[in-house]
Design an enzyme around this catalytic site. Structure first.
Site, PDB file in Angstrom:
ATOM      1  N   GLU A 128      -5.485   4.652   3.680  1.00 51.68           N
ATOM      2  CA  GLU A 128      -5.866   4.792   2.270  1.00 51.68           C
ATOM      3  C   GLU A 128      -4.876   4.159   1.292  1.00 51.68           C
ATOM      4  O   GLU A 128      -5.173   4.039   0.109  1.00 51.68           O
ATOM      5  CB  GLU A 128      -6.130   6.261   1.914  1.00 51.68           C
ATOM      6  CG  GLU A 128      -4.931   7.188   1.974  1.00 51.68           C
ATOM      7  CD  GLU A 128      -4.827   7.913   3.309  1.00 51.68           C
ATOM      8  OE1 GLU A 128      -5.313   7.374   4.320  1.00 51.68           O
ATOM      9  OE2 GLU A 128      -4.237   9.017   3.326  1.00 51.68           O
ATOM     10  N   ASN A 129      -3.711   3.727   1.798  1.00 52.37           N
ATOM     11  CA  ASN A 129      -2.809   3.005   0.891  1.00 52.37           C
ATOM     12  C   ASN A 129      -3.238   1.558   0.678  1.00 52.37           C
ATOM     13  O   ASN A 129      -2.564   0.824  -0.047  1.00 52.37           O
ATOM     14  CB  ASN A 129      -1.364   3.076   1.404  1.00 52.37           C
ATOM     15  CG  ASN A 129      -1.223   2.607   2.834  1.00 52.37           C
ATOM     16  OD1 ASN A 129      -2.067   2.890   3.673  1.00 52.37           O
ATOM     17  ND2 ASN A 129      -0.167   1.876   3.104  1.00 52.37           N
TER      18      ASN A 129
END
Lengths: 245, 224
Positions: free
Chosen positions: B47-48
């Site tokens: 998710e980064n």
């Protein structure tokens, strides 16, 4: 007008005032504008509110501004790697507003795009939704979140041209592009500074309109929080295969 | 015998399907990537800001600009793409990710999840967990069946209602513990069902360690 300044301190000269709200890019220690954070430290400005996904670690990144007690409030999604942070928060010195990471990213994106608020299903029925408007769309509940806009944004890019166009590298992109759009004064530090015209206009991540000032920081020291490797003998090349060291 | 961490991860890997885009949480969920069946195409999302997460790098090839959401050094694949956090959570919130596998402190029988905060004790933050459980199509929790305190006492983690602050309400579809597997009818509201047992674990043992109400429907899956 020349956007390029000779170093981080001159790029920030006269800009940082006590009590300001500042956005700082990065995820963990990846893609953080470290030279500009140091320059804010040197400015001595106090009572700052920082909008940043994390709060650095002890002694690195925003952790440096916690040491000097220049930060009054953090708006973040995760601050688990910083002992000094926990200490200052539990003693009441430091105010903290947790945002779910996607909500934080979208609040910044919205702020930069002139959108004052939006509805999201993230956090419905949790502490995050307390005191906020909840509205139903197509039978599902959504909570209203507001856009974020700062006095100053500091971002880290891999490459930038003299026009302020920016390109980020790998997962060091993270929050930097949205933050570049969501302030009155965005300052970018770039590892490689090139003349306008050198970067393919089809490959720019942040158009120069969003960047007011720039500083060239060649060969910055980059930090790794969790160094994980696999042995060359490992037959498995599956994602995530290997061991933590 | 209760399942080991690897056996729990292997069981979670059975939820993968060819072509899935999957987000794996920190801890046991990360191990699931070691059990992706050969020939199955699964893209892991971090998710980064990355799709197509590769294995850990060889020593000396670590890149500080290339990390996963657990801040671990990783590598890219021919299928990899990078993007901003806003695009990443657009994928997640917009329902484009097929499966999220994550850890938990507590799960309630209606699918409520608590995994981000212990008031007065832990101030770390929710990171992307609230967005993941709200937006991903199917949410699988992998966790120890009970919480073991330092004095050796055990507290159930499967509850009628969570007493820790929630990460999401009615969001969990499946819970895999070291003792068995439970499905949750989060949309229909008909509660939790024990559907599999770990080797030699009995329904009675699970009942003794579970505060939630649950039905039992093993469908011949009970191991000897």
């Amino acid at each position: 007008m020349d956007k390029v300044y000779s170093d981080a301190s001159s790029a920030l000269a006269g800009l940082v005032k006590d009590g300001m709200t500042i956005m700082a890019g990065g995820f963990g220690l990846c893609g953080i504008p470290e030279a500009l954070i140091e320059a804010i430290r040197d400015s001595g400005a106090k009572g700052l509110t920082f909008i940043s996904n994390n709060a650095g670690v002890d002694g690195v990144g925003l952790g440096r501004l916690l040491e000097t007690r220049q930060i009054r409030k953090m708006i973040s999604s995760y601050v688990g790697e910083n002992k000094l942070f926990a200490q200052q928060y539990l003693s009441g010195e430091l105010e903290l507003e947790f945002n779910p990471q996607g909500t934080l990213a979208e609040r910044i994106r919205a702020g930069g795009a002139g959108i004052p608020a939006f509805y999201t299903k993230t956090g419905v029925g949790t502490l995050i939704a307390e005191g906020k408007e909840v509205r139903e769309f197509n039978g599902e509940k959504y909570v209203m979140e507001t856009g974020l806009f700062a006095d100053i944004s500091i971002v880290h890019a891999w490459k930038g041209d003299t026009e302020g166009n920016l390109v980020y590298r790998k997962t060091a992109r993270n929050f930097n592009p949205m933050m570049a759009t969501a302030s009155r004064m965005t300052i970018a530090e770039v590892e490689h500074l090139v003349p306008a015209g050198e970067i393919d206009p089809d490959c720019m991540h942040t158009p120069g309109i969003f960047v007011k000032r720039m500083v060239h920081v060649p060969n910055p020291v980059k930090h790794i929080e969790q160094r994980t490797i696999r042995k060359r003998t490992d037959a498995a090349v599956l994602a995530g295969a290997g061991e933590e060291v | 015998m209760p399942w080991t961490r690897e056996q729990m991860a292997a069981r979670a890997a059975k939820e993968l399907r060819d072509g899935f885009y999957v987000n794996l949480g920190i801890g046991i969920p990360t191990l699931v990537s070691n059990f992706i069946p050969k020939g199955m195409r699964v893209q892991l999302q971090s998710e980064n800001g990355m799709l197509g997460m590769g294995p850990f790098p060889f020593e000396g090839e670590e890149d500080a600009d290339l990390i996963n959401a657990g801040k671990q050094t990783i590598t890219e694949l021919p299928t990899t793409s990078y993007f901003s956090s806003a695009d990443s959570f657009g994928m997640i919130r917009g329902g484009h990710i097929d499966l999220s596998i994550l850890g938990a402190m507590q799960v309630a029988q209606n699918g409520d999840l608590a995994n981000w905060m212990i008031p007065g004790k832990m101030v770390k933050g929710m990171g992307g967990a609230m967005d993941l459980v709200a937006g991903v199509k199917r949410v699988v929790v992998v966790m120890e069946h009970v919480a073991k305190a330092k004095d050796g006492s055990e507290d159930p983690k499967l509850l009628k209602e969570c007493n820790l602050p929630l990460t999401g309400t009615a969001v969990v579809d499946l819970v895999i513990t070291d003792l068995g597997v439970f499905s949750i009818d989060k949309k229909g509201g008909s509660g939790m069902t024990l559907i599999e047992l770990a080797d030699s674990v009995t329904v009675e043992e699970i009942k003794a360690k579970t505060a939630a109400d649950f039905k039992v429907d093993l469908n011949g899956k009970q191991a000897a």
